[in-house]
Design a protein around this motif. Sequence first.
Motif, PDB file in Angstrom:
ATOM      1  N   SER A  41       0.828  -1.196   0.000  1.00 20.50           N
ATOM      2  CA  SER A  41       0.000   0.000   0.000  1.00 20.50           C
ATOM      3  C   SER A  41       0.862   1.245   0.000  1.00 20.50           C
ATOM      4  CB  SER A  41      -0.897   0.017   1.247  1.00 20.50           C
ATOM      5  OG  SER A  41      -1.718  -1.112   1.282  1.00 20.50           O
ATOM      6  N   PRO A  42       0.601   2.160  -0.914  1.00 22.57           N
ATOM      7  CA  PRO A  42       1.395   3.389  -0.948  1.00 22.57           C
ATOM      8  C   PRO A  42       1.297   4.140   0.364  1.00 22.57           C
ATOM      9  CG  PRO A  42       0.030   3.168  -2.922  1.00 22.57           C
ATOM     10  CD  PRO A  42      -0.415   2.116  -1.949  1.00 22.57           C
TER      11      PRO A  42
ATOM     12  N   GLY B  11       4.192   4.560  -3.951  1.00 24.60           N
ATOM     13  CA  GLY B  11       3.386   3.621  -4.720  1.00 24.60           C
ATOM     14  C   GLY B  11       3.807   3.473  -6.157  1.00 24.60           C
TER      15      GLY B  11
ATOM     16  N   ASN C 100       2.564   5.758 -10.329  1.00 22.78           N
ATOM     17  CA  ASN C 100       1.212   5.392  -9.929  1.00 22.78           C
ATOM     18  C   ASN C 100       0.288   6.597 -10.143  1.00 22.78           C
ATOM     19  OD1 ASN C 100      -1.156   4.719  -8.368  1.00 22.78           O
ATOM     20  ND2 ASN C 100       0.093   3.231  -7.258  1.00 22.78           N
TER      21      ASN C 100
ATOM     22  N   THR D 192      -3.087   0.461  -5.903  1.00 25.93           N
ATOM     23  CA  THR D 192      -2.054  -0.174  -5.092  1.00 25.93           C
ATOM     24  C   THR D 192      -1.291  -1.137  -5.985  1.00 25.93           C
ATOM     25  OG1 THR D 192      -3.379  -0.021  -3.070  1.00 25.93           O
ATOM     26  CG2 THR D 192      -1.572  -1.600  -3.081  1.00 25.93           C
TER      27      THR D 192
ATOM     28  N   SER E  93       1.865  -3.868  -6.616  1.00 27.60           N
ATOM     29  CA  SER E  93       2.571  -4.836  -5.777  1.00 27.60           C
ATOM     30  C   SER E  93       3.293  -5.887  -6.611  1.00 27.60           C
ATOM     31  CB  SER E  93       1.591  -5.542  -4.829  1.00 27.60           C
ATOM     32  OG  SER E  93       0.649  -6.311  -5.553  1.00 27.60           O
TER      33      SER E  93
END
Length: 366
Positions: A50-51, A143, A161, A166, A168
């Motif tokens: 999560s940013p 992020g 972003n 989110t 990952s």
Amino acid sequence: MSARTRLRTAAVALALVATAGSSALLTACGPVADTGSEAAPATPGARSASPGPAGSPGPAGTTAPVSPLGLTATTPSTAAPAGTGAPGTAPAVADGTAHSALTISNGTRYVLMNGTSVDFGTAVRDLAWSPDGARAAFITGSGDLATANPDGSGRVVVARNPGGQTWSHPTWQVAPAAGEYQLPAKNNLIFAAAKDGVTRLKRVTATAAGAVPADLALGTYADENAKPLPETGNTWPSAGGTYGTAVYANTGTGEVYIRDEYLRQQGSALTPGSQPALSPDGEDIVFVRAVDGHDHIFALTDHGSRSKDLTPHATTDYTEPVFSPDGRTIAVRTPSGIATLPADGSAAPTVVSGHPGLPAYRGGHR
């Protein structure tokens, strides 16, 4: 049997069972260095994609950080080789990473490697190494998707972003050109992007700067009974092998999938599980599956027709597996640190580091 043939055979066979029972290297525009810097999270240790909010400790390398891991930290501005420690100091020993290709990140700006703690000048989440070990890819505290040198210098934001997402678990999809099949070389980053509760796989050229990622195409093997593959809920990609094969998990179906780019893009469900990892040669797959209240590490065996529990006597959770560069060892995360075990399951996991975090192996380690 080749890696592609073995996995494709497994995918087709398992796809039938499941049905019965249920680009070229792109020339990037000039590199744009990420000069921002984020403070380490207030509570180190949790691996999260999560940013987080950016702090303001000043430009990377201008602070005198004290590693929350209790280790001497090198910074990008010192240009000290990874493992040498800060100038004029003796590097602190980080158990499990000294004289090893193993690295450990925990969501802070510090990465354990070569027996020391390296300051990347920004939060490092879901770190993954290029096959040659020359670059690290990770999600920053803002992020964004970024890459950097092993000492944290030369950071480039590959893709920014746009907000509300989110990102990952990036993985490197690197493969040479196959002239006999007119297949171009690949040098991409594949990752998961979640927006409004919907997760999709994305891809972007690894040498890009400030690029806009594209959705990753997912198609089934040529079989009249094959079901369309889910486009959403896909996460945890892991790529490897000669042709840029990848595996990933789907949170909706609870299965591991293969994505095959040999000649043309195809794919299929393989087995129930999560957090898959593909070996560097693309021959083997390990993944996580819950058994009797604990997360175990499994491998596909017998050409992918059978799942073998590599941790049958687990009394704790083993998660987030990753292969060593030679494919012989698997590192896993545990609640208390990092453990390793033989990829063939011939021995129980052995704890090699008391530092919790995400394990990764740096290929080409020196």
